[in-house]
Design an enzyme around this catalytic site. Structure first.
Site, mmCIF file in Angstrom:
data_model
loop_
_atom_site.group_PDB
_atom_site.id
_atom_site.type_symbol
_atom_site.label_atom_id
_atom_site.label_comp_id
_atom_site.label_asym_id
_atom_site.label_seq_id
_atom_site.Cartn_x
_atom_site.Cartn_y
_atom_site.Cartn_z
ATOM 1 N N ALA A 1 33.291 -11.098 -18.652
ATOM 2 C CA ALA A 1 32.213 -10.125 -18.816
ATOM 3 C C ALA A 1 31.980 -9.350 -17.528
ATOM 4 O O ALA A 1 30.862 -9.141 -17.096
ATOM 5 C CB ALA A 1 30.934 -10.820 -19.266
ATOM 6 N N GLY A 2 33.076 -8.926 -16.909
ATOM 7 C CA GLY A 2 32.960 -7.950 -15.825
ATOM 8 C C GLY A 2 33.048 -6.558 -16.417
ATOM 9 O O GLY A 2 32.719 -6.343 -17.594
ATOM 10 N N GLY B 1 35.555 -6.286 -19.500
ATOM 11 C CA GLY B 1 35.082 -7.050 -20.647
ATOM 12 C C GLY B 1 33.873 -6.403 -21.293
ATOM 13 O O GLY B 1 33.787 -6.296 -22.522
ATOM 14 N N PHE C 1 38.833 9.475 -0.522
ATOM 15 C CA PHE C 1 39.276 8.096 -0.565
ATOM 16 C C PHE C 1 40.768 8.041 -0.290
ATOM 17 O O PHE C 1 41.472 9.037 -0.453
ATOM 18 C CB PHE C 1 38.968 7.477 -1.941
ATOM 19 C CG PHE C 1 38.127 6.247 -1.845
ATOM 20 C CD1 PHE C 1 36.762 6.341 -1.675
ATOM 21 C CD2 PHE C 1 38.707 4.985 -1.900
ATOM 22 C CE1 PHE C 1 35.984 5.202 -1.576
ATOM 23 C CE2 PHE C 1 37.932 3.844 -1.797
ATOM 24 C CZ PHE C 1 36.580 3.940 -1.632
ATOM 25 N N ASP D 1 42.205 -17.469 -14.321
ATOM 26 C CA ASP D 1 42.137 -18.343 -15.502
ATOM 27 C C ASP D 1 42.818 -17.726 -16.730
ATOM 28 O O ASP D 1 43.491 -18.420 -17.486
ATOM 29 C CB ASP D 1 40.675 -18.657 -15.838
ATOM 30 C CG ASP D 1 39.910 -19.157 -14.616
ATOM 31 O OD1 ASP D 1 40.479 -19.956 -13.854
ATOM 32 O OD2 ASP D 1 38.755 -18.728 -14.420
ATOM 33 N N GLN E 1 47.511 -6.576 -3.328
ATOM 34 C CA GLN E 1 46.996 -5.616 -2.346
ATOM 35 C C GLN E 1 46.158 -6.292 -1.270
ATOM 36 O O GLN E 1 45.280 -7.092 -1.583
ATOM 37 C CB GLN E 1 46.130 -4.580 -3.058
ATOM 38 C CG GLN E 1 45.501 -3.583 -2.080
ATOM 39 C CD GLN E 1 44.946 -2.367 -2.786
ATOM 40 O OE1 GLN E 1 43.808 -2.360 -3.228
ATOM 41 N NE2 GLN E 1 45.766 -1.348 -2.943
ATOM 42 N N HIS F 1 43.522 -5.292 1.366
ATOM 43 C CA HIS F 1 42.640 -4.186 1.737
ATOM 44 C C HIS F 1 42.539 -4.152 3.254
ATOM 45 O O HIS F 1 42.332 -5.196 3.884
ATOM 46 C CB HIS F 1 41.263 -4.410 1.108
ATOM 47 C CG HIS F 1 40.367 -3.215 1.192
ATOM 48 N ND1 HIS F 1 39.837 -2.763 2.380
ATOM 49 C CD2 HIS F 1 39.919 -2.357 0.244
ATOM 50 C CE1 HIS F 1 39.101 -1.693 2.140
ATOM 51 N NE2 HIS F 1 39.126 -1.425 0.856
ATOM 52 N N LEU G 1 34.621 -7.513 1.976
ATOM 53 C CA LEU G 1 35.084 -6.132 1.884
ATOM 54 C C LEU G 1 34.152 -5.153 2.593
ATOM 55 O O LEU G 1 32.938 -5.198 2.416
ATOM 56 C CB LEU G 1 35.174 -5.762 0.401
ATOM 57 C CG LEU G 1 35.635 -4.346 0.072
ATOM 58 C CD1 LEU G 1 37.077 -4.147 0.468
ATOM 59 C CD2 LEU G 1 35.456 -4.086 -1.416
ATOM 60 N N THR H 1 34.066 -1.112 2.506
ATOM 61 C CA THR H 1 34.719 -0.099 1.675
ATOM 62 C C THR H 1 35.552 0.908 2.464
ATOM 63 O O THR H 1 35.204 1.305 3.577
ATOM 64 C CB THR H 1 33.677 0.667 0.843
ATOM 65 O OG1 THR H 1 34.350 1.704 0.128
ATOM 66 C CG2 THR H 1 32.615 1.328 1.708
ATOM 67 N N GLU H 2 36.623 1.341 1.794
ATOM 68 C CA GLU H 2 37.425 2.459 2.284
ATOM 69 C C GLU H 2 36.574 3.727 2.354
ATOM 70 O O GLU H 2 36.883 4.654 3.104
ATOM 71 C CB GLU H 2 38.557 2.663 1.274
ATOM 72 C CG GLU H 2 39.660 3.553 1.676
ATOM 73 C CD GLU H 2 40.809 3.397 0.679
ATOM 74 O OE1 GLU H 2 41.379 2.296 0.589
ATOM 75 O OE2 GLU H 2 41.112 4.370 -0.013
ATOM 76 N N ARG I 1 46.466 1.966 0.996
ATOM 77 C CA ARG I 1 46.034 0.705 1.601
ATOM 78 C C ARG I 1 47.189 -0.121 2.148
ATOM 79 O O ARG I 1 47.058 -0.771 3.188
ATOM 80 C CB ARG I 1 45.257 -0.114 0.573
ATOM 81 C CG ARG I 1 43.910 0.497 0.298
ATOM 82 C CD ARG I 1 43.180 -0.213 -0.820
ATOM 83 N NE ARG I 1 41.848 0.368 -0.963
ATOM 84 C CZ ARG I 1 40.999 0.049 -1.927
ATOM 85 N NH1 ARG I 1 41.339 -0.855 -2.831
ATOM 86 N NH2 ARG I 1 39.822 0.616 -1.981
ATOM 87 N N HIS J 1 42.983 -8.679 -1.715
ATOM 88 C CA HIS J 1 41.978 -7.916 -2.446
ATOM 89 C C HIS J 1 42.240 -7.789 -3.933
ATOM 90 O O HIS J 1 41.341 -7.957 -4.738
ATOM 91 C CB HIS J 1 41.894 -6.530 -1.812
ATOM 92 C CG HIS J 1 40.799 -5.664 -2.332
ATOM 93 N ND1 HIS J 1 39.478 -6.062 -2.328
ATOM 94 C CD2 HIS J 1 40.809 -4.417 -2.858
ATOM 95 C CE1 HIS J 1 38.736 -5.097 -2.836
ATOM 96 N NE2 HIS J 1 39.519 -4.100 -3.183
ATOM 97 N N GLU K 1 41.806 -6.160 -14.167
ATOM 98 C CA GLU K 1 42.699 -6.740 -13.157
ATOM 99 C C GLU K 1 43.602 -7.822 -13.744
ATOM 100 O O GLU K 1 44.713 -8.040 -13.254
ATOM 101 C CB GLU K 1 41.892 -7.309 -11.975
ATOM 102 C CG GLU K 1 42.790 -7.688 -10.798
ATOM 103 C CD GLU K 1 42.019 -8.124 -9.560
ATOM 104 O OE1 GLU K 1 40.804 -7.872 -9.484
ATOM 105 O OE2 GLU K 1 42.653 -8.698 -8.663
ATOM 106 N N ARG L 1 47.825 -0.264 -5.643
ATOM 107 C CA ARG L 1 46.756 0.474 -6.304
ATOM 108 C C ARG L 1 46.030 1.374 -5.318
ATOM 109 O O ARG L 1 45.773 0.973 -4.180
ATOM 110 C CB ARG L 1 45.751 -0.501 -6.920
ATOM 111 C CG ARG L 1 44.543 0.161 -7.518
ATOM 112 C CD ARG L 1 43.623 -0.818 -8.206
ATOM 113 N NE ARG L 1 42.934 -1.736 -7.320
ATOM 114 C CZ ARG L 1 41.924 -1.398 -6.514
ATOM 115 N NH1 ARG L 1 41.503 -0.141 -6.452
ATOM 116 N NH2 ARG L 1 41.342 -2.316 -5.765
#
Lengths: 584, 253
Positions: A13-14, A17, A116, A221, A240, A242, A252, A254-255, A286, A353, A383, A394
């Site tokens: 549920a990210g 999802g 970016f 999982d 990757q 980062h 992290l 951020t870029e 990256r 990352h 992912e 990416r």
């Protein structure tokens, strides 16, 4: 054991999802299973933005975005999928805005955009403002907005239900998804979910590295569950790193910090990226920036007494700009390092990352059992999946995009399928594997500890299959992983209870990490070239003749029960762009 | 141009950083005993590490039965709100050096929600209150615009503070009114109502205000400021609640 029946079951549920759940719930009876609570998912940790060629602040178009994605992925990207990603990006951002996402705004009220890494105007001429963002908490806003809309749509969640097995039945050589088996963390009860369609959206597996931006819960999982059941994993050697993780912690930064004008410096204060990427400089892709940082460190220009990091310098940016555009990451520097980014540079090092590889799917999110055959009723997005839109590396802001574009596609495709398909019969004893796995761990009297094995795994992965790899280092990792897998059979846990047994959970997660680490290392060993995130010092060039192809790793079980990884390969889909030398 | 040579981090990293601390943890497992107890653990830790790192040292090396929720480990996911030395904090955002490691560090579950095991509480009532305020954008226009809705930077800024909420429950479970009466919506639900009431794109402010005008709504707030102190995201929670109260009186927002 309880048995549930749903049209569509979503695992995770990210962002992917929940984006899928919003579509699937409108069309079919849907259940979403997550081992956390939805708002705990790691989408919320994404910071910098979501790419879409809205052209709100300067000229841009989806074709340029497609090209950048293909080039960023070092031409291992399936170009038909990248084109869908870039085209549907625009509606994906607008969908989120209509759902309520509070994007930062331009003076005329449209969605603001910023630069970016790797995103360029007209095929690499100069950086372009393509990232739609909400300060440096874009992922948080996406996760919250999607959850809010799941509440609105009445999505049915099963929180803290950990999916441990994928049920597949095979008739006449055709694999079909029958459902999943889940473990309820609160009670220890086992639940079988029979479903016409199952969507995996369970995220990455970065926890096999020590220095990582990934959450503790990102243990692969979903990948492990389907791999064990004979589904291949694609391009797992591509991971990757980062460039800007907080030194030693991996958190992290951020870029977007470099998009706002931040500069990387070595111990002499030199802006070293000018040497490695004359046009894009600090905003090269990256993989390029992470290798450049480690080159500086190896050549003795790293910072600190041990020379093991470099600096992210924001001190020349106005404090108001940092407060408005980068409030969270400047807060991280203050909280975790005691550094004031207004006046002091921030020590950083590359951090593990993102998995470019994963469960192979087509552009509808349908999972592939081999190079071409779809597994009816089985889907993946985000992912956990490999479409492949990211190829060998990416681009930043393309993952928040990926989860929205392909989460939506998978949600629609799965629900449409479950509306016309029948249930596949459950196997005779559907929970057999899970019951035996849990009982073995709970009753084990072995002398190995989960934490120790995990530490050793993470150390060998950091030392041997990180930014720079050679045949020798990868072989060292393969041998170590084999040793750890053997010792894992003897692992024991202390908590023998049923209620919230996170000791048991961590033991299962470690088993998943070991399986995936093995696939990654074996895939990396066989790829005797350097491409994107996979850099072999013994084969420093890209080899399009022999390796312009996706790796497909299968689990093979011998007659004696021994497990090995068998590798096969799949062609890359090329449409408009011929491979060129990659320069930034 | 800044030309950094030495900084604070490096100056500190020369000597051995480890100190010995005591974690005094509230333990409860109904499978074992109906009573909750305190248990002390001694551990070696770098004071620059997080309380969460200390809990992991216990779980991974000393006692695998210790149970708590956690995920991102840097203050974004909201899993590990707990009561540390009597104050609600995120374990992953609290450094050992900042909470007086000379004395035992007490760690308890957040209050006002049923404890299920050790530091794990039942979050369902908390999320129910959140869902009750209709935490999603509501617009009346049936014709969806083809492009994004316009919003000025000022209008966007108006509700910026309350968009930061990570639903960790640190605020709600620090509120004395909530402790005494679980029916109260609690600060987090009001914060999330505020996020939409003051969003210029939203058209259901009146409905949300009516929900919060309820006897268990915003008027129960006694302006104790515990919630503001507890918020790991620095949201001015009490101020947001006051703005909702004012909007109820003036019907302007």
């Amino acid at each position: 054991m309880k048995i549930h029946k749903y049209d569509t079951v979503i695992v995770g549920a990210g962002g992917a999802g929940m984006r899928a759940a919003i579509e699937a719930t409108k069309r079919s009876r849907t259940a979403v299973l997550t081992k956390l609570y939805p708002t705990r998912s790691h989408t919320g940790a994404a910071q910098g933005g979501m790419a879409a060629a809205l052209a709100n602040v300067e000229e841009d178009n989806w074709e340029w975005h497609t090209f950048d994605t293909v080039k960023g992925g070092d031409y291992l990207v399936d170009q038909d999928a990248a084109e869908i990603l870039a085209k549907e990006a625009i509606d994906s951002v607008l969908d989120l805005e209509k759902m309520g996402l509070p994007f930062n705004r331009t003076p005329n009220g449209t969605i603001d955009q910023r630069r970016f890494g790797g995103h360029s105007r007209n095929h690499g001429e100069a950086p372009v403002r393509r990232s739609c963002y909400a300060a440096d908490r874009t992922g948080h806003m996406i996760l919250q907005t999607l959850y809010q809309n799941c509440v609105k749509e009445g999505v049915e969640f099963f929180n803290e239900f950990y999916v441990l097995d994928q049920l597949i039945t095979e008739e006449d050589g055709v694999k079909r998804s029958a459902g999943v088996v889940a473990y309820e963390l609160a009670t220890g009860e086992i639940h079988v979910f029979q479903a016409k369609a199952v969507i995996y959206a369970s995220g990455g597996c970065g926890k096999f590295f020590k220095v990582t931006s990934n959450a503790h819960t990102l243990t692969g999982d979903g990948q492990a569950a389907v791999y064990r059941r004979g589904i291949p994993l694609e391009d797992m050697e591509f991971f990757q790193f980062h460039p800007t993780g907080i030194w030693r912690m991996g958190i992290l930064l951020t870029e977007g910090a470099r998009g706002e004008g931040g500069i990387l410096r070595n111990k002499d204060g030199e802006r070293f990226m000018e040497k490695y990427a004359p046009v894009m400089k600090d905003l090269a892709s990256r993989d390029v920036v992470s290798r450049s940082i480690y080159t500086e460190i190896r050549e003795g220009r790293g910072c600190g007494p041990e020379g093991d990091h470099v600096y992210l310098d924001l001190t020349h940016l106005p404090p108001e700009q940092l407060d408005a555009k980068l409030p969270d990451i400047t807060e991280f520097a203050r909280t975790y390092l005691g550094i004031e980014p207004y006046t002091d540079p921030i020590p950083i090092q590359p951090t593990a990352h993102y998995a470019m590889g994963g469960i192979p799917t087509n552009v509808q999110g349908e999972v592939l059992a081999d190079n071409t055959t779809v597994v009816p009723g089985l889907y993946a997005a985000g992912e956990v999946a490999c479409v492949s839109v990211h190829g060998a590396n990416r681009l930043g802001t393309n993952s928040l995009l990926d989860i929205n574009v392909f989460g939506k596609r998978a949600g629609i495709a799965a629900a449409d399928y479950s509306q016309k398909a029948d249930y596949v019969d459950l196997p005779e004893n559907p929970a057999e594997f899970v019951v035996s796995q849990i009982e073995r761990l709970r009753n084990s009297t072995g002398n190995e500890r989960v934490a120790e094995l995990r530490r050793e795994l993470q150390e060998t992965m950091d030392a041997n299959v990180m930014v720079f790899r050679t045949e020798q280092t990868i072989k060292t990792a393969v041998e170590k992983i084999a040793e750890l897998k053997e010792r894992y059979k003897n692992v024991a846990i202390q908590d023998k209870g049923k209620r919230f047994n996170t000791d048991l959970l961590e033991a299962i997660e470690l088993g998943n990490l070991l399986d995936l680490a093995e696939v990654m290392a074996v895939s990396a060993l066989a790829r005797k070239e350097s491409r994107g995130g996979h850099y072999r010092e013994d084969y420093p060039n890209r080899d399009d003749v022999n390796f312009m192809r996706h790796t497909m790793a299968y689990r093979e079980v011998g007659a004696d029960g021994s497990e090995t990884v068998r590798l096969d390969y799949k062609p890359v889909v090329q449409t408009r762009y011929q491979p060129m030398e990659r320069k930034y | 141009m800044a030309t950094p040579v030495m900084d604070k981090v490096e100056a500190q990293s020369a000597a051995s950083p480890y100190i010995t601390v005591t974690f005094r943890v509230r333990r409860f497992n109904p499978e074992v005993s109906a009573e909750a107890t305190w248990q002390d653990f001694q551990l070696e830790i770098d004071p620059k590490e997080r309380v969460l790192d200390g809990l992991h040292k216990i779980k991974w090396d000393l006692d695998g039965t210790l149970t708590f929720r956690r995920s991102c480990a840097h203050g974004i996911c909201g899993s590990d709100a707990m009561r540390i030395n009597g104050k609600n904090r995120l374990a992953c955002k609290t450094l050992i050096k900042d909470i007086n490691p000379e004395k035992p560090i007490t760690i308890e579950p957040i209050k006002g929600l049923t404890v299920l095991k050790d530091l794990v509480v039942d979050m369902e009532p908390f999320f129910q209150a959140y869902r009750d305020v209709m935490p999603f954008l509501i617009t009346k226009d049936t014709n969806e615009p083809t492009r994004e809705r316009l919003q000025s930077a000022e209008d966007r800024e108006r509700f910026d503070d309350t968009t930061k909420c990570i639903l960790c429950a640190a605020c709600t479970s620090s509120c004395p009114v909530f402790w005494n009466d679980g029916q109260y919506f609690g600060p987090a639900a009001i914060v999330n109502a505020h996020r939409f009431i003051f969003d210029s794109r939203d058209e259901a402010g009146e409905q949300r205000l009516e929900i919060l005008n309820d006897k268990d709504g915003v008027w129960r707030c006694r302006t104790t400021f515990n919630c503001t102190d507890a918020c790991p995201r620095g949201i001015e929670v009490t101020k947001a609640i006051a703005e909702v109260k004012r909007a109820l009186i003036t019907r302007r927002y």
